[in-house]
Motif scaffolding. Structure first.
Motif, PDB file in Angstrom:
ATOM      1  N   LEU A  10      -7.327  -8.437 -12.333  1.00 23.46           N
ATOM      2  CA  LEU A  10      -6.277  -8.955 -13.290  1.00 23.46           C
ATOM      3  C   LEU A  10      -6.021  -7.913 -14.438  1.00 23.46           C
ATOM      4  CD1 LEU A  10      -7.190 -12.880 -13.635  1.00 23.46           C
ATOM      5  CD2 LEU A  10      -5.253 -11.815 -12.418  1.00 23.46           C
ATOM      6  N   ILE A  11      -7.143  -7.311 -15.022  1.00 25.13           N
ATOM      7  CA  ILE A  11      -6.642  -6.350 -16.060  1.00 25.13           C
ATOM      8  C   ILE A  11      -5.748  -5.024 -15.456  1.00 25.13           C
ATOM      9  CG2 ILE A  11      -7.773  -4.632 -17.486  1.00 25.13           C
ATOM     10  CD1 ILE A  11     -10.346  -6.521 -17.390  1.00 25.13           C
ATOM     11  N   LEU A  12      -6.220  -4.667 -14.170  1.00 21.53           N
ATOM     12  CA  LEU A  12      -5.524  -3.627 -13.663  1.00 21.53           C
ATOM     13  C   LEU A  12      -3.924  -4.128 -13.498  1.00 21.53           C
ATOM     14  CD1 LEU A  12      -8.042  -2.044 -11.188  1.00 21.53           C
ATOM     15  CD2 LEU A  12      -7.398  -1.198 -13.160  1.00 21.53           C
ATOM     16  N   ALA A  13      -3.898  -5.290 -12.864  1.00 19.16           N
ATOM     17  CA  ALA A  13      -2.496  -5.882 -12.687  1.00 19.16           C
ATOM     18  C   ALA A  13      -1.854  -5.919 -13.941  1.00 19.16           C
ATOM     19  CB  ALA A  13      -2.601  -7.401 -12.275  1.00 19.16           C
ATOM     20  N   LEU A  14      -2.243  -6.332 -15.253  1.00 20.19           N
ATOM     21  CA  LEU A  14      -1.559  -6.322 -16.239  1.00 20.19           C
ATOM     22  C   LEU A  14      -1.089  -4.979 -16.656  1.00 20.19           C
ATOM     23  CD1 LEU A  14      -0.682  -7.514 -19.041  1.00 20.19           C
ATOM     24  CD2 LEU A  14      -2.998  -7.259 -19.944  1.00 20.19           C
ATOM     25  N   MET A  15      -1.783  -3.783 -16.349  1.00 17.97           N
ATOM     26  CA  MET A  15      -1.536  -2.458 -16.708  1.00 17.97           C
ATOM     27  C   MET A  15      -0.607  -1.953 -15.869  1.00 17.97           C
ATOM     28  SD  MET A  15      -5.579  -0.734 -17.296  1.00 17.97           S
ATOM     29  CE  MET A  15      -6.530  -1.090 -18.689  1.00 17.97           C
ATOM     30  N   VAL A  16      -0.581  -2.128 -14.513  1.00 22.66           N
ATOM     31  CA  VAL A  16       0.519  -1.945 -13.653  1.00 22.66           C
ATOM     32  C   VAL A  16       1.878  -2.840 -14.118  1.00 22.66           C
ATOM     33  CG1 VAL A  16       1.336  -2.200 -11.298  1.00 22.66           C
ATOM     34  CG2 VAL A  16      -1.146  -1.567 -11.903  1.00 22.66           C
ATOM     35  N   ALA A  17       1.779  -3.862 -14.395  1.00 24.77           N
ATOM     36  CA  ALA A  17       3.044  -4.857 -14.822  1.00 24.77           C
ATOM     37  C   ALA A  17       3.668  -4.225 -15.864  1.00 24.77           C
ATOM     38  CB  ALA A  17       2.683  -6.320 -15.075  1.00 24.77           C
ATOM     39  N   LEU A  18       2.726  -3.514 -16.986  1.00 27.17           N
ATOM     40  CA  LEU A  18       3.328  -2.967 -18.267  1.00 27.17           C
ATOM     41  C   LEU A  18       4.101  -1.542 -17.657  1.00 27.17           C
ATOM     42  CD1 LEU A  18       0.573  -3.410 -20.649  1.00 27.17           C
ATOM     43  CD2 LEU A  18       2.800  -4.148 -21.067  1.00 27.17           C
ATOM     44  N   VAL A  19       3.557  -0.969 -16.703  1.00 26.11           N
ATOM     45  CA  VAL A  19       4.190   0.201 -16.241  1.00 26.11           C
ATOM     46  C   VAL A  19       5.301  -0.008 -15.703  1.00 26.11           C
ATOM     47  CG1 VAL A  19       4.092   2.157 -14.834  1.00 26.11           C
ATOM     48  CG2 VAL A  19       2.031   1.566 -16.255  1.00 26.11           C
ATOM     49  N   GLN A  46       1.105  -4.415  -7.992  1.00 23.59           N
ATOM     50  CA  GLN A  46       0.759  -5.615  -8.894  1.00 23.59           C
ATOM     51  C   GLN A  46       0.525  -7.048  -7.905  1.00 23.59           C
ATOM     52  OE1 GLN A  46       3.011  -8.781 -11.775  1.00 23.59           O
ATOM     53  NE2 GLN A  46       3.958  -6.662 -11.584  1.00 23.59           N
ATOM     54  N   ALA A  47       1.227  -6.873  -6.707  1.00 26.26           N
ATOM     55  CA  ALA A  47       1.031  -8.185  -5.887  1.00 26.26           C
ATOM     56  C   ALA A  47      -0.537  -8.069  -5.081  1.00 26.26           C
ATOM     57  CB  ALA A  47       2.170  -8.329  -5.068  1.00 26.26           C
ATOM     58  N   LEU A  48      -0.596  -6.822  -4.824  1.00 25.58           N
ATOM     59  CA  LEU A  48      -2.068  -6.676  -4.158  1.00 25.58           C
ATOM     60  C   LEU A  48      -3.256  -7.036  -5.069  1.00 25.58           C
ATOM     61  CD1 LEU A  48      -1.485  -3.522  -1.897  1.00 25.58           C
ATOM     62  CD2 LEU A  48      -1.736  -5.903  -1.186  1.00 25.58           C
ATOM     63  N   LEU A  49      -3.018  -6.546  -6.186  1.00 24.43           N
ATOM     64  CA  LEU A  49      -4.110  -6.779  -7.203  1.00 24.43           C
ATOM     65  C   LEU A  49      -4.528  -8.340  -7.539  1.00 24.43           C
ATOM     66  CD1 LEU A  49      -3.498  -3.821  -9.775  1.00 24.43           C
ATOM     67  CD2 LEU A  49      -5.515  -4.061  -8.375  1.00 24.43           C
ATOM     68  N   VAL A  50      -3.078  -9.004  -7.779  1.00 25.62           N
ATOM     69  CA  VAL A  50      -3.380 -10.530  -7.911  1.00 25.62           C
ATOM     70  C   VAL A  50      -3.797 -11.190  -6.933  1.00 25.62           C
ATOM     71  CG1 VAL A  50      -1.990 -12.204  -8.743  1.00 25.62           C
ATOM     72  CG2 VAL A  50      -1.499 -10.290  -9.833  1.00 25.62           C
ATOM     73  N   ALA A  51      -3.336 -10.687  -5.577  1.00 28.25           N
ATOM     74  CA  ALA A  51      -3.843 -11.559  -4.459  1.00 28.25           C
ATOM     75  C   ALA A  51      -5.201 -11.314  -4.286  1.00 28.25           C
ATOM     76  CB  ALA A  51      -3.113 -10.720  -3.616  1.00 28.25           C
ATOM     77  N   PHE A  52      -5.843  -9.930  -4.626  1.00 23.08           N
ATOM     78  CA  PHE A  52      -7.279  -9.570  -4.733  1.00 23.08           C
ATOM     79  C   PHE A  52      -8.063 -10.882  -5.499  1.00 23.08           C
ATOM     80  CE2 PHE A  52     -11.100  -7.481  -6.099  1.00 23.08           C
ATOM     81  CZ  PHE A  52     -11.628  -7.482  -4.967  1.00 23.08           C
ATOM     82  N   ALA A  53      -7.545 -10.834  -7.043  1.00 23.08           N
ATOM     83  CA  ALA A  53      -8.334 -11.735  -7.829  1.00 23.08           C
ATOM     84  C   ALA A  53      -8.163 -13.200  -7.463  1.00 23.08           C
ATOM     85  CB  ALA A  53      -7.469 -11.640  -9.297  1.00 23.08           C
ATOM     86  N   PHE A  54      -6.866 -13.512  -6.732  1.00 24.51           N
ATOM     87  CA  PHE A  54      -7.025 -14.951  -6.305  1.00 24.51           C
ATOM     88  C   PHE A  54      -7.909 -15.191  -5.410  1.00 24.51           C
ATOM     89  CE2 PHE A  54      -5.296 -18.293  -3.530  1.00 24.51           C
ATOM     90  CZ  PHE A  54      -4.648 -19.081  -4.682  1.00 24.51           C
ATOM     91  N   GLY A  55      -8.196 -14.158  -4.299  1.00 23.81           N
ATOM     92  CA  GLY A  55      -9.222 -14.296  -3.341  1.00 23.81           C
ATOM     93  C   GLY A  55     -10.521 -14.381  -3.688  1.00 23.81           C
ATOM     94  N   CYS A  56     -10.706 -13.825  -5.018  1.00 24.15           N
ATOM     95  CA  CYS A  56     -12.048 -13.686  -5.513  1.00 24.15           C
ATOM     96  C   CYS A  56     -12.374 -14.932  -6.215  1.00 24.15           C
ATOM     97  CB  CYS A  56     -12.450 -12.565  -6.610  1.00 24.15           C
ATOM     98  SG  CYS A  56     -12.479 -10.940  -6.112  1.00 24.15           S
ATOM     99  N   LEU A  57     -11.644 -15.722  -6.847  1.00 23.94           N
ATOM    100  CA  LEU A  57     -11.654 -16.949  -7.075  1.00 23.94           C
ATOM    101  C   LEU A  57     -11.952 -18.099  -5.933  1.00 23.94           C
ATOM    102  CD1 LEU A  57     -12.030 -18.833  -9.773  1.00 23.94           C
ATOM    103  CD2 LEU A  57      -9.445 -18.978  -9.619  1.00 23.94           C
ATOM    104  N   MET A  58     -11.128 -17.756  -5.071  1.00 25.80           N
ATOM    105  CA  MET A  58     -11.163 -18.799  -3.980  1.00 25.80           C
ATOM    106  C   MET A  58     -12.430 -18.554  -3.346  1.00 25.80           C
ATOM    107  SD  MET A  58      -9.487 -21.002  -1.646  1.00 25.80           S
ATOM    108  CE  MET A  58      -7.614 -20.550  -1.950  1.00 25.80           C
ATOM    109  N   TYR A  59     -13.081 -17.424  -3.134  1.00 21.01           N
ATOM    110  CA  TYR A  59     -14.228 -17.092  -2.691  1.00 21.01           C
ATOM    111  C   TYR A  59     -15.470 -18.036  -3.443  1.00 21.01           C
ATOM    112  CZ  TYR A  59     -18.650 -14.627  -1.194  1.00 21.01           C
ATOM    113  OH  TYR A  59     -19.806 -14.386  -0.863  1.00 21.01           O
TER     114      TYR A  59
END
Length: 659
Positions: A10-19, A46-59
């Motif tokens: 999620l932190i990396l996704a925020l950085m990518v979103a800023l860029v 950004q989509a891949l990073l958020v999807a990975f974070a979502f998968g982690c919480l799902m796990y």
């Protein structure tokens, strides 16, 4: 470990979103091609990073990792697997992560399917999408982190609200968010067009598919929420004008107006300024719904109870997005000059009437929803705005709108002939007259409003069929010719007919179920029989039942028709241990003609049991109509002409009375 990886993602996704939100926007302004070209790659990343974070919480939810606070507070080991998965979005943090996931996926979809967009417009759209993502990613990271740890972890979690342990809630929030968030694409196109200072038919053609997709998803989401409330809450109704229900209904109304307004821009190059404003307001209403649900200002079964800090954050974000976009609109809108000119009595005029009535209806719902909150904030007084206000204001607006829905497609562009249009609708007019005559003969004066609803429903359904029949020259040409014309009819035309037909079924379902419903409330004992409408319920008793994570007392009712038992219904009262809560499970036997509905209340063998029994004619037509409306939208969306980046096929035009 999965929690930490999800947090880092999620932190990396925020950085990518800023860029993504800054560099392509600057690159489009200064024509720096590498920065412009960065936008699609950043959107995918950004989509891949958020999807990975979502998968982690799902796990974490699936494996019952109670060291994660979100899992410990919303799950337990006894919960069925379906609800372990869906419980992820049954709470504030998880549902917010789902929102961000859908937002990032829409951005990736624009990057993937927008290849024929002008490079600068595409870069600006993706940048606006990313800046929205920055706000939500900052919100979740700084106020609603779903990956917080608790040490030592509890041996057992608190569990999910039992009201949310239902298959309907597995699908309702995702579809609702697909609608809410989908309108962000229309918003991004509107802001990007304002920055460029250009709104034309090509822009409308690019924005319509995204608006249509969001509208379809939101229609399904609202219908699923209504269906869930109908059978799960045990209230016996399908719509209550709850503030959170209104929060989803307002963007639907504005989005419906936007969908029709974009047609005028595409076909006639007019209403450009109004269409851009509608795109801004529609997504603004979606954000307002987010604020209402997550700020803690509402007490509703649908709302997330949260602390004021989160509400303040969303309110500030809402102010920035709405205020900034409206300020840009005020600065740029005067330059959006309309090119097409049309008479009031024309296809454009009918769509303008459509827009005005939808906009006023949305404003009326907004006023009724926010007024009690404003009074409470200013004076501390508690004011309630109930269904009476909404029905009194909303219904009179819908009557002329629904009447015009049928006439509009029969009118020509630029200048129409009302007499000719009505002549084409003679079968619909005849059907309405028959309904009115039969109704006046069979019904008393107390049901005159219901008679109007029946006439409107028939007018819509038969009128949609008349419009289709006119297009294919049904009965005016040979069957082979009509079949050829039907095959050549654009899918968008089929979609419009199907959607308008679905509206007719919806109106009929609302009218009949609301007017002729039979409800009986009483205390009964085993062996008692109660007549409810054309059927009778025979109560045979109550027995204990054990579920996977609850115990229940289950009643048994035999439904008697013409002296024979035709159905057995088993409503129940459930008691959940974790979290401790009692729920009422209604028993419903649905059918196209009428639903049978039974609710078991408090009681015992000596005093008897309090029960509510219903006969609900045609109530299922409400959800059938909504489903048909959404199917019409998806059918229209499948038209090549409405796909972003898809060129129109060059085929011989099929002459028709209306485009």
């Amino acid at each position: 470990m999965a929690g930490e990886l999800g947090h880092i993602a999620l932190i990396l996704a925020l950085m990518v979103a800023l860029v993504q939100g800054i560099l392509p926007l600057v690159g489009a302004a200064r024509r720096i091609q590498p920065w412009i070209a960065l936008a699609p790659s950043a959107a995918f990343g950004q989509a891949l990073l958020v999807a990975f974070a979502f998968g982690c919480l799902m796990y974490g939810h699936i494996t019952s990792d109670f060291s994660i606070v979100n899992v410990a507070e919303n799950s337990n080991t006894l919960k069925p697997m379906l609800y372990k998965v869906t419980g992820l979005w049954g709470n504030h943090e998880g549902s917010l992560l789902l929102w961000i996931l859908i937002l990032s996926l829409f951005g990736a979809a624009v990057a993937l399917f927008g290849n024929n967009l002008p490079a600068t417009l595409k870069a600006r759209v993706l940048s606006i999408q990313a800046l929205i993502g920055v706000g939500f990613l900052a919100f979740i990271l700084f106020t609603s982190n779903p990956f917080l740890r608790v040490l030592p972890p509890p041996l057992e979690g608190r569990g999910l609200n039992p009201l949310l342990q239902d298959p309907g809630l597995a699908f309702h929030p995702p579809f609702l968010y697909l609608g809410y968030v989908g309108f962000s694409v229309a918003f991004a196109f509107a802001v990007a067009a304002l920055i460029e200072g250009r709104v034309d038919p090509a822009w409308a053609r690019w924005v319509r598919p995204w608006t249509l997709a969001a509208w379809c998803f939101l229609t399904i989401g609202i219908a699923l929420g209504s269906w869930w409330a109908y059978y799960e809450l045990g209230w016996g109704g399908w719509w209550f004008w709850d503030p959170v229900e209104n929060a989803s209904f307002m963007p639907w109304l504005a989005g419906t107006a936007l969908l029709h307004s974009a047609i005028v821009v595409e076909k006639r190059d007019t209403l450009k300024s109004w269409t851009v404003l509608l795109a801004i307001l529609t997504f603004s209403l979606s954000l307002l719904g987010t604020f209402l649900v997550r700020s803690g200002v509402l007490n509703s079964v649908h709302a997330f109870a949260t602390d004021p800090t989160r509400g303040v954050f969303i309110l500030i974000f809402l102010g920035i997005v709405v205020g900034g976009s409206l300020a840009l609109y005020a600065f740029r809108a005067p330059a959006l000059q309309a090119v097409g000119v049309f008479a009031p009595l024309s296809r454009e005029g009918a769509l303008v009437l459509n827009n005005l009535l939808f906009a006023v209806a949305a404003a009326a719902v907004l006023l009724g929803t926010l007024y009690p909150l404003a009074v409470d904030a200013i004076s501390g007084a508690k004011v309630s705005v109930g269904p009476q206000y909404f029905n009194t204001v909303f219904v009179p607006l819908m009557v002329p709108l629904l009447a015009a829905v049928v006439v509009g497609p029969m009118l020509a562009w630029k200048r129409g002939d009302l007499g000719a249009a009505l002549q084409r609708l003679l079968p619909a007019m005849a059907a309405v007259i028959v309904i009115l005559l039969v109704g006046l003969w069979l019904l008393d004066g107390k049901t005159m409003l219901a008679l109007l609803g029946l006439a409107l429903g028939i007018w819509l359904a038969v009128g949609a069929a008349c419009e289709w029949a006119l297009r294919v020259k049904l009965f005016a040409a040979s069957p082979a010719e009509s079949f050829r014309r039907a095959r050549g009819l654009p899918r968008a035309a089929w979609g419009m007919t199907v959607a308008h037909f679905g509206v007719g079924l919806l109106v009929l379902g609302i009218t009949v179920s609301s007017t002729w419903q039979v409800e009986v409330q009483r205390v009964i004992k085993p062996g008692d029989t109660v007549a409810v409408g054309p059927v009778s319920y025979r109560f045979t008793g109550v027995s204990p039942v054990k579920g996977p994570n609850y115990t229940a007392l289950q009643g048994r009712f035999e439904v008697i028709r013409n002296g024979e038992v035709t159905e057995v219904m088993t409503p129940a009262q459930r008691r959940y241990q974790q979290p401790p809560m009692e729920t009422t499970e209604a028993a419903i036997h649905p059918s196209p003609a009428a639903d049978l509905y039974a609710v078991l209340g408090e009681g015992d063998a000596e005093r008897g049991w309090a029960v509510r029994l219903y006969w609900k004619p045609m109530v299922s037509w409400i959800w059938l109509g909504a489903l048909i409306m959404a199917c019409g939208g998806f059918l229209s969306l499948s038209d090549r002409r409405h796909r972003v980046g898809a060129p129109a096929r060059r085929t011989a035009a099929v002459p028709a009375a209306a485009e």
